[in-house]
Design an enzyme around this catalytic site. Structure first.
Site, PDB file in Angstrom:
ATOM      1  N   PHE A  31      15.422   1.674   6.465  1.00 41.69           N
ATOM      2  CA  PHE A  31      14.802   2.483   5.346  1.00 41.69           C
ATOM      3  C   PHE A  31      13.344   2.761   5.529  1.00 41.69           C
ATOM      4  O   PHE A  31      12.362   1.932   5.537  1.00 41.69           O
ATOM      5  CB  PHE A  31      15.183   2.108   4.003  1.00 41.69           C
ATOM      6  N   GLN A  32      12.731   3.940   5.565  1.00 40.51           N
ATOM      7  CA  GLN A  32      11.491   4.232   5.810  1.00 40.51           C
ATOM      8  C   GLN A  32      10.949   3.833   6.886  1.00 40.51           C
ATOM      9  O   GLN A  32       9.567   3.442   7.160  1.00 40.51           O
ATOM     10  CB  GLN A  32      10.758   4.139   4.373  1.00 40.51           C
TER      11      GLN A  32
END
Length: 610
Positions: free
Chosen positions: A151-152
């Site tokens: 994530f990210q």
């Protein structure tokens, strides 16, 4: 069964914990400041903040997110560095960039991983193209997740590689002080530029402590910029300059970064040489000086471009002969011997052959040249007087004249001239990109370096407001004006919120022609007036928009009251004022070089060319 429950205010509990943590960090900082013999143990996040403190950083421009929360917690527990919370990471990058331009110090950006980091890319590229020192601290997912599409997660080192001087990724928290020291050294030295530090979240974990020591100096064997110019080449350059009959100094932004404007002015005055500046070099030579010919290049003055084309010796100082100056490189200044001084050897003879190349720091080289010139050496005066006579004839022919009739409304040139008059040529001016940029460059008088902040190489719309904010932060006593257009200002207009939070009373001068002016000008000139997507027919009421953010808005439509209204806005020293000036929509920027030709080939008006 009866349960007795004791409650406590969450705010009070948080405050107590924060207070203890902050006290501990402050005590460690105090021990470091006092030079304690005992090793001070810090987490990676604390090391990063302390390293920035030891580097003398005063401001960080950023926006928090999960990957950098340990760093933000460490920032919260100290008082040496102030964090400026922007509303978009691109603006953080532009503010750091402008802080470097206006102070000479290296700006610092802090962004979280993924979209936070990639939002800074345009600002990094802007700084890279204009040789601006900047350190970008980008959060990263934990080391164990790198390459897992977490994530990210974004490979910020890979993404930014073409637009940085160097990049680092922290592999062990204990490396942070040395990495920070190297990053600032690389960003500031040689030809300046941005450096990225990619910091995985686990490298900043508060639970892991390491002995902290900030390096006093750094040596990078593979990176040793040349500072001292070759003495033989410098002597040859002076001899060539003294023998010239039609000389000119062509000075760029490198003069500003080298802090060499006084040496430049000394050479020009001692030898009575004409001087022209690039867009990035404005202010290195006083705009009010009779020896100044104005800016050169695509929209340069007639006298500057004509003087360059007909010169027999060009002293190019801290400039890189970019395409907005040279026009057709095969036809560039055909009779000139070119002396090129630059600290970056890759810039010399990159596009235009330098007959006398000098690699070195501009200030050092110009100082050596002055020592050789002395107080008595002069050029042959008869030839020099003839040269100045010709230059003054070119000045008379154009001299940035324009049609001053107001049948179609306020002329944009007159807006900038009115601001110049009201501010006594003393404001710090920032600009975005487009027609208003050229009007600002040509019609305001810049008498000092770091007075003009602008994106030259990348041509980034949206820099004007963040640039103005950083300039006001650095120089609260100065008038700071962002000259912009209705297209550019909307790129980062959300920063009006940041201006309110940090009390940054800049002035925004919006030269409003309800269109993308430079795009439309090219469509008028090259595409038979087919205005594809250059009109903006759904603009906001900028006065009301400014007021909604808590600022002041002024609308100007009458040429007769325009100067007085600008003066009224400038008199409000403690307020941000959005000055929305409606101008003639048909006005073009002239002169304008004719593409593919020489420097002397220009459009002077819509119907007049050289």
């Amino acid at each position: 069964m009866t349960v007795t429950q004791t409650t406590q205010s969450p705010n009070m509990t948080g405050h107590t914990q924060t207070g203890n943590a902050a006290k501990n960090f402050e005590e460690k900082q105090q021990r470091l400041a006092e030079g304690s013999a005992q090793p001070v143990m810090l987490s990676g996040a604390e090391m990063l903040v302390q390293s920035l403190t030891d580097e003398g950083v005063k401001y960080i421009f950023g926006y928090p997110g999960g990957a950098v929360l340990h760093i933000y917690d460490a920032l919260f527990q100290q008082e040496n560095i102030e964090h400026i919370l922007v509303r978009h990471e691109q603006a953080a990058g532009h503010m750091a960039d402008a802080y470097s331009r206006v102070t000479g110090n290296t700006g610092v950006v802090l962004a979280t991983s993924g979209p936070g980091a990639t939002n800074t890319v345009t600002a990094i590229a802007t700084a890279f193209m204009d040789s601006v020192p900047m350190v970008v601290i980008a959060g990263q997912v934990p080391s164990s997740l790198i390459g897992e599409d977490a994530f990210q997660e974004t490979d910020m080192v890979g993404v930014s590689r073409p637009i940085v001087k160097h990049s680092f990724q922290v592999r062990h928290a204990s490396e942070i002080p040395m990495i920070v020291k190297k990053a600032f050294h690389i960003a500031q030295s040689g030809r300046p530029g941005p450096v990225v530090i990619d910091v995985p979240k686990d490298m900043t974990a508060p639970s892991e402590k390491f002995a902290y020591e900030y390096p006093k100096e750094v040596f990078i064997r593979s990176y040793q910029p040349s500072l001292k110019g070759h003495s033989g080449q410098i002597k040859k350059a002076v001899e060539t300059l003294l023998a010239a009959q039609r000389p000119i100094i062509y000075a760029g932004g490198g003069v500003i970064w080298s802090k060499a404007h006084e040496e430049l002015r000394d050479i020009a005055h001692r030898l009575n040489l004409p001087v022209t500046n690039t867009l990035m070099g404005l202010g290195t030579f006083p705009g009010s000086d009779s020896q100044f010919l104005g800016m050169l290049g695509m929209h340069g003055t007639y006298e500057a471009n004509m003087s360059m084309h007909h010169a027999d010796v060009i002293l190019a100082v801290g400039a890189r002969f970019d395409d907005r100056v040279t026009n057709n490189v095969k036809k560039f200044c055909p009779n000139a011997t070119i002396i090129h001084i630059d600290i970056d050897p890759a810039s010399i003879s990159k596009t235009i052959l330098a007959h006398i190349p000098i690699v070195g720091d501009v200030k050092s080289v110009l100082t050596d040249m002055l020592d050789i010139i002395g107080e008595d050496k002069q050029l042959e005066q008869h030839a020099l007087l003839d040269w100045w006579s010709q230059i003054n004839e070119w000045r008379k022919r154009h001299g940035l004249r324009y049609d001053t009739s107001t049948d179609n409304g306020i002329k944009p040139q007159s807006v900038v001239q009115a601001l110049d008059k009201v501010t006594n040529s003393n404001a710090i001016i920032t600009s975005d990109v487009g027609q208003h940029q050229m009007f600002a460059a040509l019609y305001y008088t810049y008498n000092e370096p770091r007075q003009w902040l602008n994106s030259g190489g990348l041509g980034t719309m949206g820099v004007g407001l963040p640039y103005a904010m950083a300039a006001k932060l650095a120089h609260p006593e100065r008038d700071v004006v962002c000259i912009t257009g209705e297209g550019s200002i909307q790129m980062n207009i959300q920063e009006l919120s940041t201006c309110l939070q940090y009390n940054l009373p800049v002035k925004i001068l919006n030269i409003n022609n309800a269109q993308l002016g430079m795009v439309k000008q090219w469509q008028d000139m090259l595409y038979e007036g087919r205005h594809a997507q250059s009109y903006m027919n759904s603009l906001p009421d900028f006065v009301k928009l400014a007021e909604s953010y808590g600022h002041v808005g002024i609308k100007i439509t009458d040429p007769a009251t325009m100067e007085a209204q600008i003066a009224e806005a400038m008199a409000m020293k403690d307020k941000l004022v959005f000055i929305d000036v409606y101008v003639d929509r048909n006005e073009h920027v002239y002169p304008m070089q004719i593409a593919g030709q020489t420097m002397r080939d220009m459009w002077l008006t819509k119907g007049e060319r050289t």
